[in-house]
Scaffold this active site. Structure first.
Site, short mmCIF file in Angstrom:
data_model
loop_
_atom_site.label_atom_id
_atom_site.label_comp_id
_atom_site.label_asym_id
_atom_site.label_seq_id
_atom_site.Cartn_x
_atom_site.Cartn_y
_atom_site.Cartn_z
N LYS A 187 0.82 -1.23 0.00
CA LYS A 187 0.00 0.00 0.00
C LYS A 187 0.84 1.26 0.00
CE LYS A 187 -4.39 -1.83 1.35
NZ LYS A 187 -5.42 -2.05 2.36
N ARG B 130 -3.89 -9.94 4.66
CA ARG B 130 -4.26 -10.00 3.24
C ARG B 130 -3.05 -9.53 2.44
NH1 ARG B 130 -6.08 -6.67 -0.67
NH2 ARG B 130 -7.68 -7.45 -2.08
#
Ligand code: HH2
Length: 259
Positions: free
Chosen positions: A196, A237
């Protein structure tokens, strides 16, 4: 939880697995690398992403889920009831819901539900996110959703702070630093930090650039995943399953030795 984005525009792997055979092969590779759940998504949730209609989303994910579901647990990453229903009919058994709106659907279908916190929608969520106390607000909201879902009859409820969804770098860091506050709720916690943008910013500092690209954020992804697991988070995840399983095994060994 291994990420399998069957999309043209996901921020790190968009376009790579749009073809059904390639998507299934990648899902099986993630399984072989140690994933316990494959999270299949047909719509990007990245900031500024364009919405996809339900028919197109189903067209992308259903054949992939049908091929994988007999071999590994599959979750469907969607915000649409119609897509969740089609995915469960194809064999998915967990609804990964970044909109936290599909608890009634999960209850009707008799499958698990993962409620992720998000402020705003993908087009606007990074414009100017604001919280007075990000950890308490995210925790209280997640617990309220989880309690409502349990009351509706959902037997398996997960909570996820939604790293990067309507949050600044400081908000993300505060949530990661206080994952114990989420773990203490008693609900199983899932977290997604993999590749991210916050990691791109943090990793850039030592490289002397503004942001490192999504395919060069492995160190940050591994550091945050193992940190999260050490705090008691039950599922991470991730895109890089093999590296994460290796890193987690090393940290788990250290924790066991210390105990
Ligand atoms: N992050 C993304 C998508 N789904 N689901 C949960 N539960 N938690 C997350 O943090 C999360 C999520 C965004 O990542 P990715 O799927 O790689 O990209 P895109 O949304 O562009 O497809």
């Amino acid at each position: 939880m291994g990420v399998l984005n069957v999309t043209p525009d996901s921020f790190s792997d968009g376009g790579r697995y749009l073809d059904v055979d390639r998507a299934v092969a990648h899902g099986l590779q993630l399984l072989a690398e140690g994933a316990h759940v494959i999270d299949v998504g047909g719509e990007s949730t990245r900031p500024g992403a364009d919405p996809v209609d339900a028919a197109e989303e189903c067209r992308r994910v259903v054949p992939v889920i049908e091929a994988l579901a007999g071999q590994v647990r599959v979750s469907i990453d969607t915000t649409k009831a119609e897509v969740a229903e089609a995915a469960v009919a194809a064999g998915a058994s967990l609804v990964n819901d970044v909109s936290a709106s599909l608890a009634p659907v999960a209850a009707d279908l008799g499958v698990g539900w993962l409620a992720m916190h998000r402020q705003g929608d993908p087009r606007t969520m990074q414009a100017d996110p604001h919280y007075d106390d990000v950890v308490a607000e995210v925790r209280d909201q997640l617990v309220a959703w989880a309690e409502a879902a349990v009351a509706r009859g959902v037997a398996e409820v997960w909570i996820d702070p939604g790293i990067g969804f309507g949050k600044t770098l400081d908000h993300n860091l505060a949530l990661l630093a206080h994952l114990d506050a989420l773990v203490a709720t008693g609900y199983p916690v899932a977290v997604g930090t993999s590749r991210k943008s916050s990691l791109g910013t943090l990793l850039a500092a030592s490289d002397g650039v503004d942001e490192v690209p999504a395919d060069d954020r492995l160190e940050g992804s591994l550091a945050t995943a193992t940190w999260a697991l050490a705090q008691g988070v039950r599922m991470v995840r991730v895109h890089d399953v093999r590296a994460t399983v290796h890193a987690a095994a090393v940290v788990a060994g250290q924790i066991e030795t210390a105990a």
